[in-house]
Design a protein around this motif. Sequence first.
Motif, PDB file in Angstrom:
ATOM      1  N   PRO A 141      15.127 -28.854  63.331  1.00 53.42           N
ATOM      2  CA  PRO A 141      13.904 -29.578  63.677  1.00 53.42           C
ATOM      3  C   PRO A 141      14.117 -31.086  63.788  1.00 53.42           C
ATOM      4  CG  PRO A 141      13.635 -28.335  61.633  1.00 53.42           C
ATOM      5  CD  PRO A 141      15.026 -28.140  62.086  1.00 53.42           C
ATOM      6  N   LYS A 142      15.035 -31.641  63.016  1.00 54.54           N
ATOM      7  CA  LYS A 142      15.324 -33.074  63.116  1.00 54.54           C
ATOM      8  C   LYS A 142      15.880 -33.425  64.494  1.00 54.54           C
ATOM      9  CE  LYS A 142      14.642 -34.734  58.929  1.00 54.54           C
ATOM     10  NZ  LYS A 142      13.766 -35.810  58.616  1.00 54.54           N
ATOM     11  N   ARG A 143      16.703 -32.535  65.045  1.00 53.10           N
ATOM     12  CA  ARG A 143      17.258 -32.769  66.372  1.00 53.10           C
ATOM     13  C   ARG A 143      16.149 -32.748  67.412  1.00 53.10           C
ATOM     14  NH1 ARG A 143      18.912 -30.171  70.897  1.00 53.10           N
ATOM     15  NH2 ARG A 143      18.051 -28.229  70.168  1.00 53.10           N
ATOM     16  N   LYS A 144      15.216 -31.803  67.272  1.00 49.34           N
ATOM     17  CA  LYS A 144      14.091 -31.732  68.202  1.00 49.34           C
ATOM     18  C   LYS A 144      13.208 -32.971  68.089  1.00 49.34           C
ATOM     19  CE  LYS A 144      13.962 -26.706  68.232  1.00 49.34           C
ATOM     20  NZ  LYS A 144      13.180 -25.518  67.897  1.00 49.34           N
ATOM     21  N   LEU A 145      13.064 -33.492  66.879  1.00 52.26           N
ATOM     22  CA  LEU A 145      12.290 -34.710  66.662  1.00 52.26           C
ATOM     23  C   LEU A 145      12.958 -35.905  67.354  1.00 52.26           C
ATOM     24  CD1 LEU A 145       9.717 -35.388  64.917  1.00 52.26           C
ATOM     25  CD2 LEU A 145      11.303 -36.263  63.235  1.00 52.26           C
ATOM     26  N   ASN A 146      14.267 -35.999  67.239  1.00 51.86           N
ATOM     27  CA  ASN A 146      14.986 -37.092  67.888  1.00 51.86           C
ATOM     28  C   ASN A 146      14.956 -36.979  69.410  1.00 51.86           C
ATOM     29  OD1 ASN A 146      15.639 -38.279  65.453  1.00 51.86           O
ATOM     30  ND2 ASN A 146      17.581 -37.190  65.278  1.00 51.86           N
ATOM     31  N   ILE A 147      15.016 -35.778  69.933  1.00 50.13           N
ATOM     32  CA  ILE A 147      14.937 -35.581  71.379  1.00 50.13           C
ATOM     33  C   ILE A 147      13.554 -35.971  71.890  1.00 50.13           C
ATOM     34  CG2 ILE A 147      14.879 -33.799  73.178  1.00 50.13           C
ATOM     35  CD1 ILE A 147      17.169 -32.428  71.721  1.00 50.13           C
ATOM     36  N   ALA A 148      12.506 -35.600  71.169  1.00 50.43           N
ATOM     37  CA  ALA A 148      11.151 -35.969  71.577  1.00 50.43           C
ATOM     38  C   ALA A 148      10.961 -37.477  71.527  1.00 50.43           C
ATOM     39  CB  ALA A 148      10.126 -35.286  70.676  1.00 50.43           C
ATOM     40  N   LYS A 149      11.574 -38.130  70.568  1.00 50.10           N
ATOM     41  CA  LYS A 149      11.481 -39.588  70.492  1.00 50.10           C
ATOM     42  C   LYS A 149      12.189 -40.233  71.671  1.00 50.10           C
ATOM     43  CE  LYS A 149      12.287 -43.489  67.475  1.00 50.10           C
ATOM     44  NZ  LYS A 149      12.681 -43.931  66.158  1.00 50.10           N
ATOM     45  N   ALA A 150      13.327 -39.716  72.042  1.00 54.12           N
ATOM     46  CA  ALA A 150      14.075 -40.270  73.171  1.00 54.12           C
ATOM     47  C   ALA A 150      13.347 -40.040  74.499  1.00 54.12           C
ATOM     48  CB  ALA A 150      15.467 -39.657  73.224  1.00 54.12           C
ATOM     49  N   ASN A 151      12.624 -38.917  74.606  1.00 50.50           N
ATOM     50  CA  ASN A 151      11.912 -38.589  75.847  1.00 50.50           C
ATOM     51  C   ASN A 151      10.473 -39.081  75.869  1.00 50.50           C
ATOM     52  OD1 ASN A 151      14.200 -37.293  76.753  1.00 50.50           O
ATOM     53  ND2 ASN A 151      13.518 -35.278  76.073  1.00 50.50           N
ATOM     54  N   ASN A 152      10.039 -39.798  74.822  1.00 52.61           N
ATOM     55  CA  ASN A 152       8.651 -40.275  74.693  1.00 52.61           C
ATOM     56  C   ASN A 152       7.645 -39.127  74.746  1.00 52.61           C
ATOM     57  OD1 ASN A 152       9.387 -42.928  74.389  1.00 52.61           O
ATOM     58  ND2 ASN A 152       9.264 -43.364  76.574  1.00 52.61           N
ATOM     59  N   ASP A 153       7.976 -38.014  74.130  1.00 51.22           N
ATOM     60  CA  ASP A 153       7.091 -36.850  74.058  1.00 51.22           C
ATOM     61  C   ASP A 153       6.404 -36.811  72.705  1.00 51.22           C
ATOM     62  OD1 ASP A 153       7.813 -35.977  76.575  1.00 51.22           O
ATOM     63  OD2 ASP A 153       9.391 -34.646  75.833  1.00 51.22           O
ATOM     64  N   PHE A 154       5.525 -35.804  72.551  1.00 52.86           N
ATOM     65  CA  PHE A 154       4.874 -35.571  71.265  1.00 52.86           C
ATOM     66  C   PHE A 154       5.542 -34.383  70.603  1.00 52.86           C
ATOM     67  CE2 PHE A 154       1.649 -33.258  68.787  1.00 52.86           C
ATOM     68  CZ  PHE A 154       1.407 -34.212  67.826  1.00 52.86           C
ATOM     69  N   TYR A 155       5.933 -34.549  69.338  1.00 51.07           N
ATOM     70  CA  TYR A 155       6.491 -33.450  68.556  1.00 51.07           C
ATOM     71  C   TYR A 155       6.009 -33.588  67.128  1.00 51.07           C
ATOM     72  CZ  TYR A 155       9.738 -30.062  66.648  1.00 51.07           C
ATOM     73  OH  TYR A 155      10.283 -28.969  66.014  1.00 51.07           O
ATOM     74  N   PHE A 156       5.518 -32.506  66.563  1.00 50.54           N
ATOM     75  CA  PHE A 156       4.938 -32.485  65.222  1.00 50.54           C
ATOM     76  C   PHE A 156       5.801 -31.600  64.346  1.00 50.54           C
ATOM     77  CE2 PHE A 156       1.810 -31.480  61.983  1.00 50.54           C
ATOM     78  CZ  PHE A 156       1.088 -32.656  61.880  1.00 50.54           C
ATOM     79  N   LEU A 157       6.371 -32.176  63.304  1.00 48.84           N
ATOM     80  CA  LEU A 157       7.251 -31.443  62.391  1.00 48.84           C
ATOM     81  C   LEU A 157       6.572 -31.341  61.031  1.00 48.84           C
ATOM     82  CD1 LEU A 157       9.998 -30.197  61.676  1.00 48.84           C
ATOM     83  CD2 LEU A 157      10.825 -32.491  61.226  1.00 48.84           C
ATOM     84  N   ASP A 158       6.279 -30.115  60.612  1.00 45.94           N
ATOM     85  CA  ASP A 158       5.564 -29.924  59.361  1.00 45.94           C
ATOM     86  C   ASP A 158       5.802 -28.523  58.839  1.00 45.94           C
ATOM     87  OD1 ASP A 158       3.798 -30.302  57.233  1.00 45.94           O
ATOM     88  OD2 ASP A 158       2.086 -29.651  58.397  1.00 45.94           O
TER      89      ASP A 158
END
Length: 130
Positions: A28-45
């Motif tokens: 999930p941390k990798r998905k969070l970093n990818i969403a940050k790089a792509n300016n997307d929304f990702y919610f990790l909880d």
Amino acid sequence: MIIILFRILLLIAIILLVYTFYQYYRSPKRKLNIAKANNDFYFLDQQDNNKKNIQFVYKGCSFEGEKYLGTTEQAFEVVDIHVFVCESMELKGFTRDDLYFLEKEMLIRYPYAKIEWKHPVNKLVLTPLE
């Protein structure tokens, strides 16, 4: 005999390598970093674990929220969420509508929660609409 042992060790190494790649891909941390790089929304909880903080990314800005358990009329639920920005310089270009979107997303997951924004976001939320 040594050749068979070497083949077994090679097979174990390949299985371990495939397993490690699979775990990295699902991280999930990798998905969070990818969403940050792509300016997307990702919610990790982890909704079932109240001790884990909420992490989410929106428009390249990382947020983290602390959940606090309390009582409602029916049961124990998350009643307070304190949200802060990990890096305040990433807030450039954020509007009040963006913050309302983030609040709506949190309230979908935690309908009884009262969301409190920490500095500097609370300055934007508290300013009256013009």
